[in-house]
Design an enzyme around this catalytic site. Structure first.
Site, PDB file in Angstrom:
ATOM      1  N   LYS A 226      37.352  55.854  40.163  1.00 43.10           N
ATOM      2  CA  LYS A 226      37.241  54.883  41.266  1.00 43.10           C
ATOM      3  C   LYS A 226      35.834  54.289  41.324  1.00 43.10           C
ATOM      4  CE  LYS A 226      37.525  52.526  44.925  1.00 43.10           C
ATOM      5  NZ  LYS A 226      38.343  51.356  45.101  1.00 43.10           N
ATOM      6  N   CYS A 280      32.842  47.315  49.465  1.00 53.05           N
ATOM      7  CA  CYS A 280      32.934  48.315  48.385  1.00 53.05           C
ATOM      8  C   CYS A 280      31.839  48.205  47.319  1.00 53.05           C
ATOM      9  CB  CYS A 280      34.294  48.211  47.718  1.00 53.05           C
ATOM     10  SG  CYS A 280      35.630  48.235  48.918  1.00 53.05           S
ATOM     11  N   TYR A 340      32.697  36.868  52.426  1.00 49.09           N
ATOM     12  CA  TYR A 340      32.017  37.422  51.246  1.00 49.09           C
ATOM     13  C   TYR A 340      32.647  37.025  49.928  1.00 49.09           C
ATOM     14  CZ  TYR A 340      35.275  41.299  50.117  1.00 49.09           C
ATOM     15  OH  TYR A 340      36.353  42.051  49.715  1.00 49.09           O
TER      16      TYR A 340
HETATM   17  N1  SAJ Z   1      31.697  38.413  42.661  1.00 46.28           N
HETATM   18  C1  SAJ Z   1      30.769  37.704  41.901  1.00 46.28           C
HETATM   19  N2  SAJ Z   1      31.101  37.402  40.610  1.00 46.28           N
HETATM   20  C2  SAJ Z   1      32.291  37.758  40.052  1.00 46.28           C
HETATM   21  C3  SAJ Z   1      33.220  38.494  40.851  1.00 46.28           C
HETATM   22  C4  SAJ Z   1      32.882  38.802  42.153  1.00 46.28           C
HETATM   23  O1  SAJ Z   1      29.677  37.362  42.352  1.00 46.28           O
HETATM   24  O2  SAJ Z   1      32.520  37.447  38.882  1.00 46.28           O
HETATM   25  C5  SAJ Z   1      31.355  38.783  44.064  1.00 46.28           C
HETATM   26  C6  SAJ Z   1      32.310  38.245  45.120  1.00 46.28           C
HETATM   27  O3  SAJ Z   1      32.000  36.923  45.463  1.00 46.28           O
HETATM   28  C7  SAJ Z   1      32.091  39.239  46.256  1.00 46.28           C
HETATM   29  C8  SAJ Z   1      31.820  40.549  45.527  1.00 46.28           C
HETATM   30  O4  SAJ Z   1      31.491  40.188  44.193  1.00 46.28           O
HETATM   31  O5  SAJ Z   1      30.951  38.903  47.021  1.00 46.28           O
HETATM   32  C9  SAJ Z   1      32.957  41.540  45.538  1.00 46.28           C
HETATM   33  O6  SAJ Z   1      34.192  40.886  45.313  1.00 46.28           O
HETATM   34  P1  SAJ Z   1      35.310  41.457  44.329  1.00 46.28           P
HETATM   35  O7  SAJ Z   1      36.420  40.504  44.272  1.00 46.28           O
HETATM   36  O8  SAJ Z   1      34.685  41.856  43.050  1.00 46.28           O
HETATM   37  O9  SAJ Z   1      35.754  42.839  44.982  1.00 46.28           O
HETATM   38  P2  SAJ Z   1      36.237  43.395  46.421  1.00 46.28           P
HETATM   39  O10 SAJ Z   1      35.049  44.063  47.053  1.00 46.28           O
HETATM   40  O11 SAJ Z   1      36.950  42.391  47.227  1.00 46.28           O
HETATM   41  O12 SAJ Z   1      37.285  44.527  45.941  1.00 46.28           O
HETATM   42  C10 SAJ Z   1      36.861  45.498  44.986  1.00 46.28           C
HETATM   43  C11 SAJ Z   1      37.944  45.540  43.892  1.00 46.28           C
HETATM   44  N3  SAJ Z   1      37.453  46.319  42.743  1.00 46.28           N
HETATM   45  C12 SAJ Z   1      37.495  45.824  41.480  1.00 46.28           C
HETATM   46  O13 SAJ Z   1      37.898  44.717  41.232  1.00 46.28           O
HETATM   47  C13 SAJ Z   1      37.010  46.723  40.413  1.00 46.28           C
HETATM   48  C14 SAJ Z   1      39.233  46.144  44.467  1.00 46.28           C
HETATM   49  O14 SAJ Z   1      40.212  46.321  43.453  1.00 46.28           O
HETATM   50  C15 SAJ Z   1      38.924  47.508  45.114  1.00 46.28           C
HETATM   51  O15 SAJ Z   1      40.103  48.111  45.635  1.00 46.28           O
HETATM   52  C16 SAJ Z   1      37.947  47.249  46.240  1.00 46.28           C
HETATM   53  O16 SAJ Z   1      36.725  46.750  45.650  1.00 46.28           O
HETATM   54  C17 SAJ Z   1      37.705  48.568  46.961  1.00 46.28           C
HETATM   55  O17 SAJ Z   1      38.262  48.720  48.070  1.00 46.28           O
HETATM   56  O18 SAJ Z   1      37.076  49.469  46.390  1.00 46.28           O
END
Ligand code: SAJ
Length: 442
Positions: A226, A280, A340
């Site tokens: 995780k 997260c 976010y």
């Molecule tokens: N982001 C970037 N560049 C990217 C991808 C994302 O800057 O290429 C930023 C987003 O804008 C955001 C942040 O990262 O600010 C997080 O967004 P995210 O879509 O990566 O993730 P979360 O926090 O919405 O959800 C994550 C997910 N984990 C993964 O994709 C590995 C989700 O599957 C998890 O269940 C969740 O964390 C959690 O609850 O742990």
């Protein structure tokens, strides 16, 4: 052949026939969608939370979590008397399966998880462990927490033995906020357990609720998986952010570099942006590093790169205004997006908050925020008049790639405005041929 007690056989049968009563403990962004997804699968589910106001809010049909259309689905089960929330611990006595979904935030020194809520939750469960039950922990936890803390605490409090008197497993949640129910029903899942019967009972449940695959392993491996998943994403985003800043230095378009580099069959560079938000990714890498002593941590460095991106956004604006003959306090700024990530109303740890704070520290006084999904503005002014405000703003920062902003065209902006596209949503070529000053991260 598993050697199972009568009680274990009965519990497994109940789970298989969907006759098991499930109690979700912790009705937040993971617990509530989990409850609804299990109801959709035909299980009997209820929810427990210590927060009375949250319980009342849920029972009145108002979802406290930012999930699209969630109120409607919740109302279906509340009205049909198929689901209710409670803060009475005695309700746990009726449960055959208890799924713990409480928050595990960082402690104040950001060096470990604060397991206070998890500790309280497992004590509540242990006090009501009157017969064979399956306990599933979904909260994100540092490596070793199940073996060294959760299981011994349940055993000591209930004076019972794992695998003999109760079953317990660790199944990290993997749902993306904003798309939680779909992901719960479709993502592959991991089961970490210390005994085969706990693992089997959990498999019987999860294989009936997700169309994804379900993998069985031990608790420490599942805990590390995780944390590895979210840290992997955070490190990759940090790489994209650093690469974008290198491209800025060379005056090369990072979007083009990333697009072309990603044509290599083994390269998948993530997207640079104004920072990493949400509940997260800004937290989990620190949990992965708990008890790991090293001077040179790639994971920690990635965190600090991502944490500094809002500051970089403001630096880009400050460089763009240098040489302007009017004071920055007179420059009206419009920030597009306060959530976010795109197309959600969730503003937890949003980079927009720090961007606003740093702009204010730099002397900007006229800052407006537009977001089609949320009214959170982190102390700045709110505007719902997108096009009117756009046409009057001297500086526009596109901070969240909401699809609502996809159709923005140069003629909608004020002439000679500074446009900082932090998420590369706008069509750069259209802007370059106008009097607007289009800049981007990378
Ligand atoms: N982001 C970037 N560049 C990217 C991808 C994302 O800057 O290429 C930023 C987003 O804008 C955001 C942040 O990262 O600010 C997080 O967004 P995210 O879509 O990566 O993730 P979360 O926090 O919405 O959800 C994550 C997910 N984990 C993964 O994709 C590995 C989700 O599957 C998890 O269940 C969740 O964390 C959690 O609850 O742990």
């Amino acid at each position: 052949m598993l050697s199972q007690s009568n009680e274990e056989v009965k519990l497994l049968e109940k789970i298989k026939r969907k006759e098991a009563n499930i109690m979700i403990l912790g009705l937040g962004q993971v617990g509530l969608p989990t409850a609804v997804a299990l109801l959709e699968c035909g299980y009997s589910v209820n929810g427990f939370d210590i927060d009375k106001s949250r319980v009342d809010q849920i029972n009145s049909g108002v979802s406290p979590i930012p999930e699209k259309n969630f109120n409607k689905i919740l109302a279906k089960y509340l009205n049909g008397k198929k689901f209710s929330a409670t803060n009475n611990p005695d309700s746990l006595l009726e449960a055959d399966v208890i799924i713990v979904c409480v928050a595990t935030p960082l402690n104040l020194s950001r060096t470990n998880a604060d397991l206070g809520m998890l500790g309280q939750a497992i004590m509540t469960v242990a006090y009501k462990l009157d017969r064979m039950k399956l306990i599933i922990i979904e909260s994100t936890i540092p490596p070793g927490t199940m073996k060294n803390y959760v299981i011994p605490k349940v055993e000591a409090t209930a004076n019972k033995k794992n695998g003999e008197h109760f079953l317990i497993s660790y199944c990290p949640e993997r749902i993306s906020p904003g798309n939680a129910i779909y992901e719960f029903l479709n993502n592959s899942r991991l089961i970490g357990a210390e005994d085969i019967i706990s693992s089997t009972a959990t498999l019987e449940l999860l294989s009936r609720v997700t169309s994804g695959r379900v993998y069985q392993t031990d608790t420490a491996t599942a805990e590390l998986c995780k944390l590895a998943e979210n840290s992997y994403r955070d490190v990759n985003i940090a790489f994209a952010n650093e690469l974008a800043m290198i491209c800025e230095n060379h005056k090369v378009d990072s979007a083009e570099v990333i697009k072309l580099a990603n044509t290599h069959p083994r390269v998948n560079i993530h997207s640079p942006g104004p920072g990493v938000g949400g509940p997260c990714l800004p937290k989990d890498p620190y949990l992965l590093l708990v008890n790991f002593m090293t001077q040179n941590s790639l994971i920690r460095t990635a965190r600090s790169i991502n944490d500094k991106m809002p500051e970089h956004v403001v630096d880009l604006i400050l460089s763009a205004v240098t040489g302007n003959d009017y004071p920055i306090s007179k420059l009206n700024v419009l920030i597009l997006g306060s959530s976010y990530k795109p197309n959600v109303n969730d503003t937890r740890n949003s980079p927009t908050e720090l961007i606003i704070q740093k702009l204010m520290e730099a002397g900007f006084t006229d800052i407006k925020v537009h977001d089609p999904y949320t009214n959170d503005t982190f102390g700045a002014q709110s505007t719902s008049d997108l096009y009117g405000t756009l046409s009057r703003s001297g500086c526009v920062i596109l901070a969240t790639a909401h699809s609502d902003y996809l159709n923005l065209r140069p003629e909608m902006f004020r002439k000679e405005a500074i446009v900082l596209d932090t998420v590369r949503l706008l069509k750069r070529k259209e802007f370059d041929s106008t009097g607007l000053r289009y800049i981007s991260i990378g």
